[in-house]
Write a protein that holds these residues in place. Structure first.
Motif, PDB file in Angstrom:
ATOM      1  N   SER A  74       0.823   4.057  -3.139  1.00 10.06           N
ATOM      2  CA  SER A  74       0.449   5.445  -2.849  1.00 10.06           C
ATOM      3  C   SER A  74       1.506   6.406  -3.391  1.00 10.06           C
ATOM      4  O   SER A  74       1.176   7.439  -3.996  1.00 10.06           O
ATOM      5  CB  SER A  74       0.290   5.636  -1.337  1.00 10.06           C
ATOM      6  OG  SER A  74      -0.725   4.810  -0.825  1.00 10.06           O
ATOM      7  N   ILE A  75       2.784   6.089  -3.177  1.00 12.90           N
ATOM      8  CA  ILE A  75       3.861   6.930  -3.716  1.00 12.90           C
ATOM      9  C   ILE A  75       3.812   6.919  -5.240  1.00 12.90           C
ATOM     10  O   ILE A  75       4.028   7.952  -5.892  1.00 12.90           O
ATOM     11  CB  ILE A  75       5.219   6.432  -3.207  1.00 12.90           C
ATOM     12  CG1 ILE A  75       5.284   6.513  -1.680  1.00 12.90           C
ATOM     13  CG2 ILE A  75       6.355   7.234  -3.823  1.00 12.90           C
ATOM     14  CD1 ILE A  75       6.522   5.870  -1.081  1.00 12.90           C
ATOM     15  N   LEU A 118       0.817  -1.209   0.000  1.00 13.94           N
ATOM     16  CA  LEU A 118       0.000   0.000   0.000  1.00 13.94           C
ATOM     17  C   LEU A 118       0.854   1.264   0.000  1.00 13.94           C
ATOM     18  O   LEU A 118       0.553   2.231  -0.714  1.00 13.94           O
ATOM     19  CB  LEU A 118      -0.933  -0.014   1.216  1.00 13.94           C
ATOM     20  CG  LEU A 118      -1.927   1.135   1.329  1.00 13.94           C
ATOM     21  CD1 LEU A 118      -2.856   1.162   0.122  1.00 13.94           C
ATOM     22  CD2 LEU A 118      -2.736   1.008   2.615  1.00 13.94           C
ATOM     23  N   ALA A 119       1.926   1.268   0.774  1.00 13.19           N
ATOM     24  CA  ALA A 119       2.779   2.453   0.830  1.00 13.19           C
ATOM     25  C   ALA A 119       3.396   2.737  -0.537  1.00 13.19           C
ATOM     26  O   ALA A 119       3.429   3.883  -1.001  1.00 13.19           O
ATOM     27  CB  ALA A 119       3.876   2.264   1.881  1.00 13.19           C
ATOM     28  N   SER A 121      -7.057   1.652 -11.247  1.00 12.89           N
ATOM     29  CA  SER A 121      -6.871   3.105 -11.190  1.00 12.89           C
ATOM     30  C   SER A 121      -7.100   3.771 -12.538  1.00 12.89           C
ATOM     31  O   SER A 121      -7.105   5.001 -12.621  1.00 12.89           O
ATOM     32  CB  SER A 121      -5.451   3.429 -10.701  1.00 12.89           C
ATOM     33  OG  SER A 121      -5.263   2.949  -9.387  1.00 12.89           O
ATOM     34  N   HIS A 173       1.183   6.610  -7.203  1.00 10.87           N
ATOM     35  CA  HIS A 173       0.118   7.505  -7.653  1.00 10.87           C
ATOM     36  C   HIS A 173       0.551   8.965  -7.561  1.00 10.87           C
ATOM     37  O   HIS A 173       0.242   9.776  -8.458  1.00 10.87           O
ATOM     38  CB  HIS A 173      -1.151   7.286  -6.813  1.00 10.87           C
ATOM     39  CG  HIS A 173      -1.822   5.968  -7.053  1.00 10.87           C
ATOM     40  ND1 HIS A 173      -1.883   5.369  -8.283  1.00 10.87           N
ATOM     41  CD2 HIS A 173      -2.464   5.121  -6.191  1.00 10.87           C
ATOM     42  CE1 HIS A 173      -2.540   4.231  -8.192  1.00 10.87           C
ATOM     43  NE2 HIS A 173      -2.903   4.055  -6.923  1.00 10.87           N
ATOM     44  N   ASP A 174       1.264   9.325  -6.505  1.00 11.53           N
ATOM     45  CA  ASP A 174       1.735  10.698  -6.346  1.00 11.53           C
ATOM     46  C   ASP A 174       2.737  11.069  -7.438  1.00 11.53           C
ATOM     47  O   ASP A 174       2.700  12.178  -7.992  1.00 11.53           O
ATOM     48  CB  ASP A 174       2.369  10.890  -4.970  1.00 11.53           C
ATOM     49  CG  ASP A 174       1.346  10.790  -3.842  1.00 11.53           C
ATOM     50  OD1 ASP A 174       0.145  10.986  -4.124  1.00 11.53           O
ATOM     51  OD2 ASP A 174       1.746  10.495  -2.695  1.00 11.53           O
ATOM     52  N   TRP A 198      -0.511  -5.642  -6.938  1.00 12.00           N
ATOM     53  CA  TRP A 198       0.023  -4.387  -7.494  1.00 12.00           C
ATOM     54  C   TRP A 198      -0.577  -4.127  -8.877  1.00 12.00           C
ATOM     55  O   TRP A 198      -1.022  -3.008  -9.163  1.00 12.00           O
ATOM     56  CB  TRP A 198       1.546  -4.474  -7.559  1.00 12.00           C
ATOM     57  CG  TRP A 198       2.241  -3.224  -8.010  1.00 12.00           C
ATOM     58  CD1 TRP A 198       2.431  -2.806  -9.299  1.00 12.00           C
ATOM     59  CD2 TRP A 198       2.844  -2.216  -7.179  1.00 12.00           C
ATOM     60  NE1 TRP A 198       3.114  -1.619  -9.328  1.00 12.00           N
ATOM     61  CE2 TRP A 198       3.383  -1.244  -8.042  1.00 12.00           C
ATOM     62  CE3 TRP A 198       2.983  -2.071  -5.801  1.00 12.00           C
ATOM     63  CZ2 TRP A 198       4.053  -0.113  -7.561  1.00 12.00           C
ATOM     64  CZ3 TRP A 198       3.653  -0.948  -5.327  1.00 12.00           C
ATOM     65  CH2 TRP A 198       4.176   0.020  -6.197  1.00 12.00           C
TER      66      TRP A 198
END
Length: 404
Positions: A38-39, A34-35, A72, A41-42, A65
């Protein structure tokens, strides 16, 4: 548009982002989970406002993944590792390789050559579940075969009478008797009543007395013997192998039940089951490997290519060879083609024609399987169940015309 190469490992992802001109926009190693996503996507959001403007190349089509990337809205291309290796050789003759370099390579590949590859399939969760169950079921069958072959090899070393008593060492009769008497001496001492009771506990309901007589006669046949110490050691391994195979049989039965439950509720199950030679288990394997994305196979030829049933021609200069491809799906279709020989007059006629033309058995089966994949494609595209006359009548008509 931005292009992302994702070189994945078990615990991290090396990511390379470039624009349409191949200029690097960002590169970074991200943790799995998850971490990391998230990075990711940023990083992407800093260079693209719409997920549809993001094209990702990665060397796998499954996993949490990949699911996160697909849901998304990104365009995700699963690139075969062999294709990546060939692409690497086009640009790096030194043989150098690194994770970061492969991430850049994947980004370049989807930037310039994505028209030669396909996005990951948009299969439904139901089809994905069927694929997971079907592959798990097949894996267990392969595991049982390995353990059964090892058991057969061991029995040949010290207990050949057991091989005469049982043709199939994975059947319940063999497992029950060998579990009770794993050595030649114990097998020879088994009485008729003991064998019958063992067979009943294993689940046999018919011909118990006759089968018990056959087993007793085989186990009491004279054979060469090894030393007591070696026999005792082999008996211990046989008892362990019997326990493993018994548990695998139980797991296979449970997976068959789950697989049938999932398959029979799928919207396309009726079409698959209408085809000759396809039962619940084999039909589930074929559906799971093909998936149910209606836009994945634009033509019957593309479905045949994916299945590996269409001929693979290798031609260079004066050399020319036609090969067959072997995959899970190809294995299922080969079994399907064999089953149709007893269930479809048209399929049998087609097979016989191929044999008459000079094909060997497996060549004729491959050609029949290729034809069956085309028939399946037509049934799915038109949402129509199989019809024997529609599937084969035109071939009979053409044959009659040629004869005239």
């Amino acid at each position: 548009m931005i292009f992302v190469g994702d070189d994945w490992a078990e615990d991290h992802h090396d990511v390379h982002i470039m624009n349409e001109n191949g200029k690097r926009l960002a590169s970074r190693r991200l943790p799995e989970g998850l971490a990391g996503i998230s990075i990711f996507h940023d990083l992407v959001a800093a260079h693209a406002a719409d997920p549809r403007e993001v094209v990702i190349g990665i060397e796998t089509d499954r996993g949490l993944w990949v699911d996160a990337l697909a849901t998304s809205g990104y365009q995700v291309y699963a690139i075969n590792p062999l294709a990546v290796a060939r692409y690497r050789d086009r640009h790096h003759v030194s043989g150098a390789k690194s994770d970061a370099g492969d991430a850049k390579l994947l980004a370049d590949l989807v930037r310039t050559d994505r028209h030669n590859h396909r996005p990951i399939a948009g299969d439904s969760p139901e089809a994905e579940a069927i694929k997971v169950l079907a592959r798990g079921h097949q894996n267990l069958i392969w595991a049982r075969n390995r353990h059964t072959n090892a058991l057969r090899s061991a029995l040949r070393e010290y207990f050949p009478a057991a091989l005469e008593a049982f043709d199939d060492l994975a059947c319940r009769d063999a497992l029950a008797v060998l579990g009770r008497a794993p050595s030649p001496a114990e097998g020879a001492r088994l009485s008729m009543s003991a064998i019958q009771a063992t067979l009943k506990r294993a689940g046999r309901q018919r011909n118990i007395e006759q089968r018990a007589q056959q087993i007793q006669a085989a186990l009491r046949t004279e054979h060469l013997h090894t030393t007591d110490a070696i026999t005792t050691a082999f008996a211990a391994t046989t008892r362990a192998a019997v326990g493993i195979i018994t548990e695998i049989n139980t797991a296979i039965s449970e997976l068959e039940t789950a697989l049938a439950s999932h398959f029979e509720t799928h919207p396309d199950a009726g079409i698959y089951l209408s085809l000759p030679g396809l039962g619940v288990i084999l039909g589930a394997r074929v559906l799971g490997e093909f998936g149910d994305d209606p836009n994945r196979y634009t033509t019957a030829k593309s479905r045949k290519n994916y299945a590996g049933t269409s001929p693979l021609t290798v031609a260079s200069g004066r050399k020319r060879a036609v090969l067959a491809r072997h995959r899970r799906l190809y294995d299922a279709i080969d079994a399907w083609a064999f089953c149709t020989l007893q269930n479809s007059p048209g399929a049998r006629t087609y097979y016989d024609q191929r044999r008459t033309a000079g094909d060997l058995h497996h060549q004729a089966l491959r050609a029949l399987g290729n034809r069956l994949v085309g028939i399946l494609h037509g049934c799915l595209r038109h949402h129509t169940p199989y019809n024997e006359e529609t599937a084969w009548a035109h071939r009979q008509t053409n044959r009659n015309t040629e004869a005239a």
